[in-house]
Design an enzyme around this catalytic site. Structure first.
Site, mmCIF file in Angstrom:
data_model
loop_
_atom_site.group_PDB
_atom_site.id
_atom_site.type_symbol
_atom_site.label_atom_id
_atom_site.label_comp_id
_atom_site.label_asym_id
_atom_site.label_seq_id
_atom_site.Cartn_x
_atom_site.Cartn_y
_atom_site.Cartn_z
ATOM 1 N N GLY A 211 41.300 40.222 29.599
ATOM 2 C CA GLY A 211 41.317 39.024 30.443
ATOM 3 C C GLY A 211 41.391 39.393 31.907
ATOM 4 O O GLY A 211 41.178 40.555 32.267
ATOM 5 N N ASN A 212 41.676 38.431 32.766
ATOM 6 C CA ASN A 212 41.790 38.717 34.200
ATOM 7 C C ASN A 212 42.814 37.786 34.852
ATOM 8 O O ASN A 212 43.389 36.918 34.192
ATOM 9 C CB ASN A 212 40.424 38.644 34.883
ATOM 10 C CG ASN A 212 39.786 37.275 34.698
ATOM 11 O OD1 ASN A 212 40.326 36.282 35.146
ATOM 12 N ND2 ASN A 212 38.649 37.231 34.003
ATOM 13 N N HIS A 213 43.020 37.974 36.151
ATOM 14 C CA HIS A 213 44.103 37.272 36.853
ATOM 15 C C HIS A 213 43.750 35.862 37.317
ATOM 16 O O HIS A 213 44.545 35.231 38.010
ATOM 17 C CB HIS A 213 44.504 38.065 38.106
ATOM 18 C CG HIS A 213 45.272 39.309 37.799
ATOM 19 N ND1 HIS A 213 46.451 39.276 37.113
ATOM 20 C CD2 HIS A 213 45.028 40.607 38.082
ATOM 21 C CE1 HIS A 213 46.916 40.508 36.988
ATOM 22 N NE2 HIS A 213 46.055 41.333 37.558
ATOM 23 N N SER A 214 42.565 35.364 37.000
ATOM 24 C CA SER A 214 42.179 34.051 37.534
ATOM 25 C C SER A 214 43.180 32.971 37.107
ATOM 26 O O SER A 214 43.553 32.878 35.942
ATOM 27 C CB SER A 214 40.790 33.684 37.023
ATOM 28 O OG SER A 214 40.483 32.375 37.418
ATOM 29 N N ALA A 279 36.129 33.061 36.447
ATOM 30 C CA ALA A 279 36.070 34.525 36.480
ATOM 31 C C ALA A 279 35.663 34.961 35.078
ATOM 32 O O ALA A 279 36.487 35.019 34.166
ATOM 33 C CB ALA A 279 37.432 35.095 36.852
#
Ligand code: C5P
Length: 409
Positions: A211-214, A279
């Protein structure tokens, strides 16, 4: 929020069950350092006591112009205000404001003030949809007041539909947006806007993902502002922070890039504008394991996960669209400057590669964007325009983007 100076904010409250939520609106403003004067109607005080508003605002509360007459309070408060926010506004209050009545402290103050007025209505759906209410709303908007759309959802009875008061957090954000940038125009009325927001999650196994920090904050701010500019909004949301649903928007939750691509493909033909603020993960595990991978279990273990590239949703949308037709397609780019080029130059190259109509370039060099309430960067058009976006709230950035794009929609 990028508001540093304390402002004088009048919070008007009228007599509906949602009056209790006004307490959180007052709190929202005072916590940001603003000075709040609450003006309830007589009927609002049937729902929330004067003492509550006085304690939360740290100011005395009056409902009538006949209290402390020597102070001529409606004149004083109306003239000194930087912003007037009315939450909730009942059908009756909207009618009185539309008529220009001055039969209590709140309506007198609104007639006196030169400050922007932001109104958050709350009532049963039938009352909101009634032509009389709609005509009053149109008149108030015509006169320069920002009448926000109500939220859709469960009302006090068993009924659901438009008419719920927006979340206090949304009212505070939108009111401060109007304070810093003026009345919200209805330039997206009759338009359909799709916004993707948040980060995708690419499954490794039933438990883990890439995943990512969005946080989804910028995408939700765009959806929110678009809704109050009159658009019918669809949000395709990956993983986000807990954020309230934008007024009247349809929110479709998705997990992976492939899910997101599928949902957007289904929605594509209906839209006038598509804004890809999500994102999207560039890669995903080639195979999502059906059972949880064990540590050090040989071939199918966690030390070796084969990846493959995700589809570029944005490029796919641009390819699908016939030349010169709708929807208008907007991309986002999180860039950092490096030895080869500045963040802006990288953004320009990305706009050319992706082929979209607009690209909002964020400079993410100093951990300035993810999960933060502010944003900054540039808005680039395929025609070569560059609009600099100085650091400001994500709502101000959203408005600048939507106003630029609305001119072409
Ligand atoms: O190539 P990059 O990821 O920097 O591009 C960012 C833009 O492209 C964003 O608008 C994002 O939503 C979109 N994107 C996409 N599909 C991908 C990767 C990014 O639509 N697989």
């Amino acid at each position: 929020m990028a508001h540093t100076a304390a402002k004088r904010i009048v919070v008007g409250v009228s007599g509906g069950i949602a009056a209790y939520k006004a307490c959180h609106v007052v709190r929202g403003f005072t916590e940001l350092g603003h000075e709040v004067q609450v003006i309830p109607t007589e009927n609002a005080l049937r729902f929330v006591g004067k003492a509550t508003f006085e304690a939360l605002s740290h100011n005395p509360v009056f409902t009538s112009v006949y209290e402390e007459v020597d102070q001529v309070r409606h004149v004083q408060v109306g003239q000194r205000a930087d912003l007037v926010v009315i939450a909730p506004a009942t059908a009756d209050l909207l009618a009185r404001l539309a008529q220009g009545r001055a039969n209590d402290m709140l309506t007198s103050t609104v007639l006196m003030t030169g400050a922007p007025v932001v109104i958050a209505p709350a009532m049963h759906t039938e009352m909101w949809n009634n032509p009389a209410t709609q005509a009053n709303v149109a008149l108030l908007r015509d006169r320069g007041m920002t009448v926000l759309e109500p939220a859709h959802g469960r009302l006090t009875g068993s009924d659901t539909g438009p008419g719920r008061l927006l979340d206090p957090e949304q009212i505070v954000d939108l009111a401060l947006l109007v304070l810093s940038t003026g009345m919200l125009p209805r330039t997206l009325a009759g338009k359909r806007v799709l916004v993707s927001a948040g980060g995708t999650r690419e499954a490794i196994d039933p438990v883990r993902f890439i995943g990512n920090h969005s946080s989804g904050r910028q995408g939700f701010a765009i959806a929110e502002v678009a809704a109050h500019m009159g658009a019918a909004v669809t949000v395709v949301a990956g993983a986000t922070d807990r954020l309230p649903t934008p007024a009247g928007a349809t929110v479709i939750a998705v997990d992976s890039a492939n899910d997101m691509q599928q949902v957007i493909a289904d929605e594509f033909a209906k839209q006038n504008i598509i804004i890809m603020a999500a994102a999207v993960a560039d890669v995903r595990p080639k195979i999502a394991a059906a059972t949880k991978l064990k540590k050090g279990s040989g071939t199918a273990d966690l030390q070796q996960i084969d990846l493959c590239e995700n589809p570029d949703i944005l490029r796919g949308l641009v390819k699908r669209r016939a030349t010169g037709s709708q929807p208008i397609i907007v991309g986002f780019a999180a860039e950092t400057g490096d030895t080869a080029a500045t963040a802006l130059e990288h953004g320009r190259a990305k706009l050319a590669r992706k082929g979209c109509d607009w690209l909002l370039v964020n400079d993410v060099s100093q951990d300035q964007v993810f999960g933060k309430p502010t944003n900054a960067g540039w808005l680039l058009s395929a025609g070569g325009e560059v609009l600099e976006l100085p650091r400001d709230s994500k709502f101000v950035i959203a408005r600048q983007l939507l106003e630029a794009v609305a001119q072409q929609a």
